[in-house]
Design an enzyme around this catalytic site. Structure first.
Site, PDB file in Angstrom:
ATOM      1  N   SER A   1      29.539  29.838  49.100  1.00  0.00           N
ATOM      2  CA  SER A   1      28.748  29.154  48.079  1.00  0.00           C
ATOM      3  C   SER A   1      27.579  28.384  48.692  1.00  0.00           C
ATOM      4  O   SER A   1      26.457  28.421  48.191  1.00  0.00           O
ATOM      5  CB  SER A   1      29.636  28.189  47.283  1.00  0.00           C
ATOM      6  OG  SER A   1      30.633  28.878  46.571  1.00  0.00           O
TER       7      SER A   1
ATOM      8  N   ASP B   1      38.859  30.665  42.757  1.00  0.00           N
ATOM      9  CA  ASP B   1      38.821  31.775  43.710  1.00  0.00           C
ATOM     10  C   ASP B   1      40.121  31.913  44.494  1.00  0.00           C
ATOM     11  O   ASP B   1      40.362  32.948  45.129  1.00  0.00           O
ATOM     12  CB  ASP B   1      37.663  31.607  44.690  1.00  0.00           C
ATOM     13  CG  ASP B   1      36.319  31.905  44.048  1.00  0.00           C
ATOM     14  OD1 ASP B   1      36.286  32.634  43.031  1.00  0.00           O
ATOM     15  OD2 ASP B   1      35.293  31.409  44.553  1.00  0.00           O
TER      16      ASP B   1
END
Length: 432
Positions: free
Chosen positions: A23, A317
């Site tokens: 990210s 996730d």
């Protein structure tokens, strides 16, 4: 298509350094490209997804030099991007696609975004809707399509937006905030619960005024981005696979160093502790507004738990690897409010139920989650990847505690986030 056979391990041990945070790597490239100066990025994740983001900005004339996991980005400022000569390839990366759409909202040129078959099945309406209100024009929207391939054109006159998001999504929030950089006035996003906040932290570290009030985040448009350097911490989502292996098999401590422990990302650790797992942070420090620590685990007697509500966005996730842990925990684990997983690289809820059941797990699928009974002895099987990197790595960890070898088909997708996963997995195995 390549397959991988994983055999059981007697134990795992050691120190395993996982790659940079996915990210943060995406966002470092974006803010570096939009900066008004040279920006360096260290420990960049050189997986396929983040490389798609890098190549997208190179296609818009941003000078980027990569040496291994180090980048030098000559930022062009908010208005320096150029029209690409052809379509921008987003590969399998939803993050590349959605965050790029936010930036492109402020660019007065047309771009065609393309992706692989998996990404092209994922709807983009959650981003298309707010960005359209800010002035982006989606040329395929008349036909009702919000799937890739998608053509869009931005504008010089981006409108500030106050958006109440129906879901907690860092990608949606980030796309709106990045578009808001080009707007006159204040752009804000309200979420039903907290999603990961790397974009806000990194914007603030880059000199952009950011205001946070509860579940609302706001930025002032037309601010100058002054990003000059980012040190990317190791990725907790990648570390989670090895931490799970340690919780199941580490008779001695297993350590993953220098992991990002941002509170919007540590749902996995919170859930593991709820399950009775021995997991702790040591050597805590801070880098560029992001907290970092070594994470230490040891084999633990796990128990079933309820995973739902506000923790879900902070562990979205990691649900696949948590499902594997749940198969070895005493009692029932119930996962709810996780319907977002049906819109990932695969329908992760259906895929987890299908593939772990082949290995002997007792799993019931429900519309927004899973019910998992444990502990269940797992057995080796032939399982499918569904083109989903996190599913492959979760099945690999399950294979370590199964009886007999497990063959995972079509494992190439692991390269999207974790190119050296198999090498590191072999490095912690104890077979004798």
């Amino acid at each position: 298509m390549r397959s991988k056979t994983v055999t059981p391990a007697n134990a795992v041990r050691g120190t395993v350094a996982v790659p940079g945070d996915k990210s943060i790597s995406h966002r470092a490239v974006i803010l570096g490209a939009l900066s008004n100066r040279m920006c360096s990025v260290e420990n960049f994740l050189d997986g396929e997804d983040c490389l798609c983001t890098m190549e997208a900005f190179k296609a818009m004339d941003v000078p980027i030099v990569r040496r291994g996991t180090s980048l030098q980005i000559q930022g062009l400022g908010l208005d320096g991007l150029k029209t690409p000569s052809g379509p921008i390839w987003c590969g399998n990366s939803g993050t590349t696609t959605r965050l790029l759409m936010g930036v492109l909202t402020g660019q007065p040129f047309e771009v065609r975004l393309e992706g692989d078959p998996s990404l092209s099945k994922r709807p983009m309406d959650r981003v298309v809707d707010p960005l359209s209100k800010m002035g982006a024009f989606f040329l395929d929207a008349k036909s009702g399509s919000t799937h890739l391939p998608l053509r869009m054109r931005g504008t010089h006159s981006v409108k500030a937006l106050q958006w109440k998001s129906p879901v907690a999504s860092a990608q949606v929030k980030s796309a709106i905030l990045l578009a808001g950089l080009y707007a006159s006035g204040t752009t804000s996003v309200d979420e039903p619960s907290a999603s990961r906040d790397h974009t806000e932290r990194m914007l603030q570290a880059s000199g952009v005024p950011v205001k946070r009030e509860g579940l609302r985040v706001s930025i002032q448009g037309t601010a100058t981005v002054r990003a000059s350097s980012f040190l990317v911490p190791s990725d907790l989502s990648s570390a989670a696979f090895f931490l799970a292996a340690g919780l199941l098999l580490a008779k001695e401590e297993l350590i993953v160093p220098a992991v990002g422990i941002n509170s919007t990302r540590t749902g996995f650790v919170n859930i593991v502790k709820m399950m009775g797992g021995q997991c702790r942070f040591v050597k805590a420090t801070d880098s560029g507004g992001e907290p970092i620590a070594d994470v230490v685990v040891k084999k633990s007697a796990l128990r079933g738990t309820v995973i739902e509500g506000e923790v879900i966005p902070r562990a979205i996730d990691e649900i696949p690897i948590l499902a594997v842990l749940a198969t070895q925990a005493q009692g029932r684990t119930v996962i709810s409010n996780a319907q977002e997983l049906r819109l990932k690289e695969s329908d992760r809820l259906a895929a987890l139920r299908e593939e772990l059941t082949k290995m002997g797990a007792k799993i019931t699928e429900k519309p927004d989650g899973l019910i998992i009974e444990g502990p269940t002895p797992l057995k080796g099987a032939v399982v499918k990847s569904h083109g989903d990197h996190r599913l492959v790595m979760s099945l690999a960890i399950a294979a370590l505690v199964a009886e007999g070898p497990t063959t995972i088909e079509e494992v190439e997708c692991v390269a999207t986030s974790f190119p050296n996963f198999w090498t590191l997995l072999d490095s912690i195995r104890v077979n004798a």
